[in-house]
Design a protein around this motif. Structure first.
Motif, short mmCIF file in Angstrom:
data_model
loop_
_atom_site.label_atom_id
_atom_site.label_comp_id
_atom_site.label_asym_id
_atom_site.label_seq_id
_atom_site.Cartn_x
_atom_site.Cartn_y
_atom_site.Cartn_z
N GLU A 615 0.82 -1.22 0.00
CA GLU A 615 0.00 0.00 0.00
C GLU A 615 0.85 1.26 0.00
OE1 GLU A 615 -2.41 -0.67 3.44
OE2 GLU A 615 -3.95 -1.80 2.34
N HIS A 616 2.04 1.20 0.63
CA HIS A 616 2.92 2.36 0.69
C HIS A 616 3.89 2.41 -0.49
CE1 HIS A 616 1.46 2.36 4.89
NE2 HIS A 616 1.70 3.66 4.83
N GLY A 617 3.74 1.46 -1.43
CA GLY A 617 4.56 1.46 -2.62
C GLY A 617 6.01 1.10 -2.38
N ILE A 618 6.31 0.50 -1.22
CA ILE A 618 7.70 0.13 -0.90
C ILE A 618 8.10 -1.15 -1.62
CG2 ILE A 618 9.29 -0.45 0.99
CD1 ILE A 618 7.43 1.19 2.83
N ILE A 619 7.11 -2.05 -1.82
CA ILE A 619 7.37 -3.27 -2.58
C ILE A 619 6.31 -3.37 -3.67
CG2 ILE A 619 8.42 -4.49 -0.63
CD1 ILE A 619 5.79 -6.04 -0.31
N THR A 620 6.55 -4.27 -4.64
CA THR A 620 5.60 -4.48 -5.73
C THR A 620 5.70 -5.92 -6.20
OG1 THR A 620 4.86 -3.64 -7.86
CG2 THR A 620 7.25 -3.83 -7.55
N PHE A 621 4.89 -6.29 -7.20
CA PHE A 621 4.93 -7.64 -7.78
C PHE A 621 5.75 -7.62 -9.07
CE2 PHE A 621 0.83 -8.33 -5.50
CZ PHE A 621 1.20 -9.48 -4.81
N ASN A 622 6.46 -8.72 -9.34
CA ASN A 622 7.08 -8.86 -10.65
C ASN A 622 6.20 -9.77 -11.52
OD1 ASN A 622 7.55 -11.52 -9.87
ND2 ASN A 622 9.73 -11.23 -9.50
N THR A 623 6.66 -10.09 -12.70
CA THR A 623 5.84 -10.86 -13.65
C THR A 623 5.63 -12.31 -13.19
OG1 THR A 623 7.86 -11.37 -14.90
CG2 THR A 623 6.53 -9.48 -15.64
N LYS A 624 6.40 -12.76 -12.21
CA LYS A 624 6.27 -14.13 -11.69
C LYS A 624 5.44 -14.18 -10.40
CE LYS A 624 10.77 -15.58 -13.55
NZ LYS A 624 12.12 -16.11 -13.19
N ASN A 625 4.71 -13.08 -10.14
CA ASN A 625 3.90 -12.96 -8.91
C ASN A 625 4.75 -13.09 -7.65
OD1 ASN A 625 1.32 -12.41 -9.90
ND2 ASN A 625 0.95 -14.57 -10.36
N GLN A 626 5.96 -12.59 -7.73
CA GLN A 626 6.84 -12.54 -6.56
C GLN A 626 6.91 -11.11 -6.05
OE1 GLN A 626 10.28 -14.04 -8.71
NE2 GLN A 626 10.27 -15.93 -7.46
N TYR A 627 7.14 -10.98 -4.75
CA TYR A 627 7.34 -9.65 -4.18
C TYR A 627 8.77 -9.20 -4.46
CZ TYR A 627 2.99 -10.30 -1.56
OH TYR A 627 1.68 -10.50 -1.22
N THR A 628 8.91 -7.92 -4.80
CA THR A 628 10.23 -7.36 -5.05
C THR A 628 10.24 -5.90 -4.60
OG1 THR A 628 11.90 -6.95 -6.76
CG2 THR A 628 9.60 -6.66 -7.41
N LEU A 629 11.41 -5.37 -4.31
CA LEU A 629 11.52 -3.98 -3.88
C LEU A 629 11.15 -3.04 -5.02
CD1 LEU A 629 14.88 -4.08 -1.86
CD2 LEU A 629 12.57 -4.09 -0.93
N SER A 630 10.42 -2.00 -4.71
CA SER A 630 10.05 -1.02 -5.74
C SER A 630 11.29 -0.27 -6.19
CB SER A 630 9.02 -0.03 -5.20
OG SER A 630 7.83 -0.71 -4.85
N LYS A 631 11.32 0.04 -7.48
CA LYS A 631 12.46 0.81 -8.00
C LYS A 631 12.24 2.29 -7.69
CE LYS A 631 13.37 -2.47 -11.71
NZ LYS A 631 13.45 -2.70 -13.17
N LYS A 632 13.20 2.89 -7.11
CA LYS A 632 13.09 4.33 -6.74
C LYS A 632 13.45 5.21 -7.92
CE LYS A 632 14.10 3.42 -1.89
NZ LYS A 632 14.98 3.68 -0.76
#
Length: 632
Positions: A615-632
């Motif tokens: 919700e705070h945009g700190i992490i996001t999903f990649n194309t493999k439905n994995q959590y990953t750090l958001s790119k700043k």
């Protein structure tokens, strides 16, 4: 008691009785009426078998389960103890001969169902036998507040008036205080000695685990505890599916349900008993006579019908005294599914009356007629003709059977099973070449999606109706497909029988039994509500909740259930969990399962932390439905 111990060692090769057994046996040998409440695995049968062998004469055992009677008779016969069972399938001529054997053949045990006592001539023959002890097994069936009430059990009190000087022993593995009082009163036990073994299992941890993906959670549990286990599922289809899926995940798995051929049941059971496979996936049909000491885990995938049956099934874990687990995997949809399975199929008075009236019309029985008339009966055809739901109708007929209005034979084995042997694209090719067969095949494929993977029971009446065809055409097509090696097809049409035990009186008949029906439905609803409370209660020890249900007060938490374990585990604040997750994701992308596998905290806390980070945009999903750090 010295003689009792000698018999125990001679026939069962034990040198001492279990707790409570000795007190019950002593009470019976002294000629007292006795009531024993002993949880599953407590050794109830020895409590009447040993004193019966000590004394002269015959022990009459009243039991509601044909399979249990046969099992106990086989065990006694294997020990060279003369025993016999009068099951429902025995014809009158043979029954007379067997009763003669009991009178003159020096038998020690006569097993029969309570329904046999409703036959006056059988009751009169029993009165002439040299009976020294009367044992009532599964005695909770006597009580209308019990979880498996059988009205025919109420006839047992007739025996009390004739055998007034013969001790009665009533035994059950599960009875609340109200049910206990009911049993003693309805059987007419005189100043009975009451023995109760504690329901507490110090080595058994009861766990409620919430999970949407139950297969994944099962896999995790079995990986962590690879020893012998039982997994209880809702129905036969789930039995096959979970067994196949767990096998694919690398677990040595077999399965068991009531629809399997006897040889396959025995083969699967033996491979599990011998530890050739470790996981038994089963329906509630798996239970009678199961006494495997090294079962580490019993897992329920769905909510049970009541806490009585849950306690008995869960109690098959840890009988060797070592630490064991009873796990119930719960998801939000479970309550709706349980209500659909157990409550919505209960007939009300109006539906019961409609079924009874249509049944009489079906066999052309006029008002005031029908007593003792017998008919062959197809449940599926009857339901198809009147558009009745099958399970609800069967429950109605079973209720009328237990009330003595009709007699319903137990041979409800109208089985038609098929499995497609070719791939779906080949079936489509066949349909294109044989368009006349398409309506029936299409209905089968839509109705039974797992039919390519396993042998599936199908309802041919239902299929015919949906395909605007006839049952005969459906069966002919299945035979044709079998000859072409397109399907594996099995048909077993054992016709059931219905006997009308009263004259047809419609309103008077149904009004007489309606209070019992309402009481039965209320009991079942209350029991399911107790299950839901047990699962949803997050403020109390699970063992204490079970003990309280059975009327046993225990002020101390067990220390090993899911509630106690969570209370002991270190609580992490969400800030700490978020920081730890970010540290993990800085090294590599991960799914929520990957994260949960690393953290020793509740999965719900991890999901909450992940949601906040998203919700705070700190992490996001990649194309493999994995959590990953958001790119700043």
């Amino acid at each position: 008691m010295q003689r009792a111990l000698q018999i125990l060692e001679k026939y069962w090769h034990y040198t001492a009785f279990r707790p409570v057994q000795d007190g019950i046996i002593q009470s019976v040998l002294e000629g007292n009426d006795t009531f024993g409440l002993m949880p599953t695995g407590g050794g109830k049968s020895l409590c009447f078998q040993v004193p019966a062998i000590v004394n002269d004469g015959l022990c009459l055992v009243i039991s509601p389960l044909v399979a249990l009677m046969k099992d106990q008779v086989n065990q006694l016969q294997n020990r060279d103890i003369k025993a016999i069972a009068l099951t429902g399938s025995i014809k009158p001529d043979e029954l007379i001969e067997l009763l003669d054997n009991c009178q003159f053949g020096n038998y020690k045990f006569l097993y029969l169902s309570p329904e046999r006592l409703e036959q006056d001539w059988v009751l009169e023959r029993i009165k002439a036998l040299p009976i020294s002890l009367i044992a009532i097994d599964e005695a909770h069936c006597v009580s209308q507040w019990g979880h498996d009430f059988r009205p025919s059990y109420l006839k047992i009190k007739k025996l009390k008036s004739h055998f007034s000087k013969i001790p009665f022993i009533a035994l059950t593995a599960s009875a609340t205080p109200v049910v206990q009082e009911d049993i003693i009163g309805l059987l007419g036990l005189e100043n009975p000695n009451v023995f109760q073994k504690s329901f507490a299992r110090d080595n058994l941890g009861y766990f409620i685990i919430k999970a949407e993906d139950k297969l994944h959670k099962l896999h995790q549990i079995l990986q962590k505890n690879p020893e012998s286990s039982i997994i209880y599922v809702r129905n036969r289809k789930n039995c096959h599916e979970y067994a196949a899926q767990l096998s694919a995940l690398g677990h040595k798995t077999t399965f068991y349900h009531g629809g399997l051929p006897v040889k396959e049941k025995e083969k699967n059971m033996n491979s599990w008993m011998k530890d050739e496979v470790t996981v038994m996936v089963a329906t509630s049909a798996f239970g009678m006579g199961i006494d495997k000491p090294n079962v580490k885990t019993v897992i329920h995938i769905n909510l049970p019908e009541n806490l009585e049956s849950y306690y008995q099934e869960a109690g098959r874990a840890g009988r060797n005294g070592e630490k064991a687990f009873a796990v119930l995997i719960s998801s939000p949809s479970d309550v709706i599914q349980a209500e659909s399975q157990f409550i919505s199929v209960l007939p009300d008075t109006n539906f019961l009356k409609e079924v009874f009236v249509k049944l009489c019309n079906y066999f052309r029985i006029g008002y005031g007629e029908g007593i003792n008339e017998e008919f062959s009966f197809s449940l599926n055809q009857f339901c198809g003709q009147y558009k009745f739901p099958v399970i609800k109708t069967f429950n109605s007929l079973q209720f009328l059977d237990r009330q003595g209005v009709i007699s319903l034979s137990q041979e409800f084995s109208e089985k038609v099973q098929i499995q497609f042997l070719i791939e779906s694209k080949e079936v489509i090719r066949y349909i294109s070449l044989n368009p006349d067969d398409e309506p029936i095949i299409a209905v089968i494929l839509r109705t039974y999606p797992g039919i390519f993977d396993l042998q599936t029971n199908i309802n041919t009446v239902f299929i015919a109706k949906k395909a605007n065809s006839t049952e005969a055409k459906v069966l002919n097509l299945l035979e044709k497909l079998k000859n072409l090696n397109i399907v594996d097809y099995f048909s077993q049409q054992n016709e059931s029988k219905i006997t009308f035990l009263e004259v047809r009186e419609d309103d008077r008949t149904i009004n007489r039994v309606s209070k019992d029906l309402q009481r039965q439905n209320l009991v079942k609803k209350n029991q399911l509500e107790a299950v839901i409370r047990y699962v949803s209660d997050e403020s109390n020890c699970k063992s204490k909740l079970l003990l309280d249900y059975f009327g046993e007060k225990n002020p101390d938490d067990c220390g090993i259930c899911s509630f106690c374990s969570n209370k002991k585990s270190q609580k992490h604040d969400l800030g700490t969990i978020r920081t730890e997750i970010l540290a993990l994701l800085s090294e590599k992308e991960m799914t929520s399962r990957d994260v949960a596998a690393v953290f020793p905290v509740e999965e719900s806390e991890i999901l909450k932390a992940l949601k906040q980070l998203l919700e705070h945009g700190i992490i996001t999903f990649n194309t493999k439905n994995q959590y990953t750090l958001s790119k700043k």
